[in-house]
Each structure stands twice: as C-alpha cells, then as structure tokens.
Design a protein around this motif. Structure first.
Motif, PDB file in Angstrom:
ATOM      1  N   TYR A   1    -158.670 -17.029 -47.692  1.00 13.17           N
ATOM      2  CA  TYR A   1    -159.637 -16.144 -48.198  1.00 13.17           C
ATOM      3  C   TYR A   1    -161.368 -16.540 -47.529  1.00 13.17           C
ATOM      4  O   TYR A   1    -161.676 -17.139 -47.297  1.00 13.17           O
ATOM      5  CB  TYR A   1    -159.833 -16.033 -49.553  1.00 13.17           C
ATOM      6  N   GLN A   2    -161.122 -15.222 -46.091  1.00 11.20           N
ATOM      7  CA  GLN A   2    -162.138 -15.508 -45.967  1.00 11.20           C
ATOM      8  C   GLN A   2    -163.600 -15.980 -46.530  1.00 11.20           C
ATOM      9  O   GLN A   2    -164.278 -16.367 -45.617  1.00 11.20           O
ATOM     10  CB  GLN A   2    -163.121 -14.181 -44.273  1.00 11.20           C
ATOM     11  N   CYS A   3    -163.914 -15.503 -47.287  1.00  8.29           N
ATOM     12  CA  CYS A   3    -164.677 -15.632 -47.948  1.00  8.29           C
ATOM     13  C   CYS A   3    -165.059 -16.890 -48.863  1.00  8.29           C
ATOM     14  O   CYS A   3    -166.401 -16.936 -49.518  1.00  8.29           O
ATOM     15  CB  CYS A   3    -165.543 -14.481 -49.046  1.00  8.29           C
TER      16      CYS A   3
ATOM     17  N   LYS B   1    -159.135 -10.238 -46.622  1.00  8.21           N
ATOM     18  CA  LYS B   1    -160.442 -10.190 -46.270  1.00  8.21           C
ATOM     19  C   LYS B   1    -161.136  -9.756 -47.618  1.00  8.21           C
ATOM     20  O   LYS B   1    -162.437  -9.078 -47.711  1.00  8.21           O
ATOM     21  CB  LYS B   1    -160.802  -9.223 -45.729  1.00  8.21           C
TER      22      LYS B   1
END
Ligand code: FE2
Length: 242
Positions: A144-146, A116
């Motif tokens: 990776y969420q981003c 995160k």
C-alpha cells in the motif's frame, strides 16, 4: 508434534482463483511448502464481494481433498480454510453470513485493499471490522502506497486493533535493494505480526519461508522471530489474542 511454520496467506486450492491451476500444481506446492518447513497451511482464496466467488461448500470440499494429499507427504501437515477478502462495505455482512471466511474459523480475518487506496479508507474499513469484533490482518501491508515509509500510519493501524502481514518474498534482496531493506527494517522494529508466502504457483510465487527467516536472523532478535514465525500464527489457530 513437530513445530513447523504456519503459512496463513496462500492460494493453494486448485482451480478456484489465480492460484494453483489444478490438483497436480497444488501437490507440487505442498511439497515445496513441506521442504520450507511449513506444516500448517491456511488456504486463502480471493473473496471479492459482488463477484462470482466459489461457494464455501465447494471450498471446504477442495480443502479436504488437499488435506488428504498433504497427509501423504506428512501425517502432521494440516490444511485449513479462510479467505483473502478484498475490502468493500459489504464485507462485514458477508462475514456474518458466512459467505466470506475468517482464518480457520477464528476472529482473525485477512483483508486486502486496492494498492493505491487512501489511508483514510483503509483506517475506516479496518476500524469497522474491529468494532464488529473481528481481528483484521492487513494482507501484504508492503503493497500500500499510503503506508510506504510512513511508520506513524502503520502504528495508527496497530493502535486501532489491526495486525499486519508481510509477504515473505518482500524481505528477500541484497543491501542494495532499498525496498527489501526497508521491509526488513519494519520487521526488526516489531511492526509486522505475520509473514505469509502469498503463494500462487510452484515456480515464481512459491510457498517460501526459509530465505526470509535467514535474512531476518541477521537483523532481528530471536524473541521477535519466535513471535512472528510461531507465537502469532498459533494464536490465530487457537483463536486467542496476540
Ligand atoms: Fe494473496
């Protein structure tokens, strides 16, 4: 020499991290890797700054031991050493001191972050490594969420001088598996430089490569697949630029 796959993200050394538990499991993983067409394995045990990491001398000894086992399977099979380095500010110092290892002695370093983690921190962390002369490879970039469905951000990292590794298993899934489908699209767009198995054991998280290649063949140009499966990893082994 037979041209085989290079697996540059593995937890195959026995008893050093959450990967292979003992040499027997390592050997079973080596056999699977061989059947998958993998001929070069870079062992990348976790390195976390400030944690109790297995000393490099010990890792080298284990790597030699695993190399001997691999040669019993095929004399051409090679086992090399690196780390999967969990990013923190002290990573650069650890690399310079040699307590954290680059991939097979090259300038390429396999770096992971908290899933995160913000894009800003990933960008800054990897940027620092680039400025210090390293060639950072972001481990399992699909985690990776981003970065999920943010191709602009992915391209920003590439323009920064980073490379992106995806886990081969993340590509496997039917057309209804929207994540796997998206991952295949990223590869087809040429945004992924490396596939690695990120293998941890001989049952669930195995050293696989063939299924991913089969799935990608439906969608990707031959040239692109050659780059991902052969050219790019060989550049790491030769320590030359992609
Ligand atoms: Fe890993």
């Amino acid at each position: 020499m037979e041209k085989g796959f290079v697996d540059l993200h593995t937890h195959i050394l026995p008893g050093v991290d959450d990967g292979a538990r003992n040499l027997e499991e390592t050997i079973r993983m080596l056999r699977i890797a061989y059947q998958e067409g993998i001929r070069t394995v870079i062992a990348t045990p976790h390195f976390v700054a400030g944690a109790k990491n297995v000393p490099v001398d010990r890792l080298r000894l284990l790597c030699d031991q695993v190399q001997q086992e691999a040669q019993k399977i095929d004399p051409n099979m090679r086992i090399l050493l690196g780390n999967e380095i969990y990013y923190s500010e002290s990573v650069l110092e650890a690399l310079q001191l040699g307590t954290a290892l680059s991939l097979a002695g090259s300038r390429y370093v396999l770096i992971e972050f908290y899933p995160k983690e913000t894009f800003k921190n990933i960008f800054q962390g990897l940027g620092g490594l680039v400025r210090a002369g390293y060639l950072p490879i972001l481990a399992h970039m699909e985690r990776y969420q981003c970065l999920y469905k943010k191709e602009d951000s992915v391209i920003e990292l590439i323009n920064l001088g980073c490379y992106l590794q995806m886990n081969s298993n993340s590509l496997i899934g039917s057309i209804l598996d929207t994540e796997a489908k998206y991952h295949r699209k990223l590869v087809a767009q040429g945004l992924i430089h490396f596939l690695g198995s990120d293998c941890h054991d001989d049952k669930e998280r195995i050293p696989s490569m063939l299924k991913a290649k089969l799935q990608l063949q439906k969608k990707c140009e031959e040239d692109l697949l050659n780059r991902i499966f052969y050219e790019h990893p060989f550049k790491v082994l030769e320590n030359t630029y992609i």
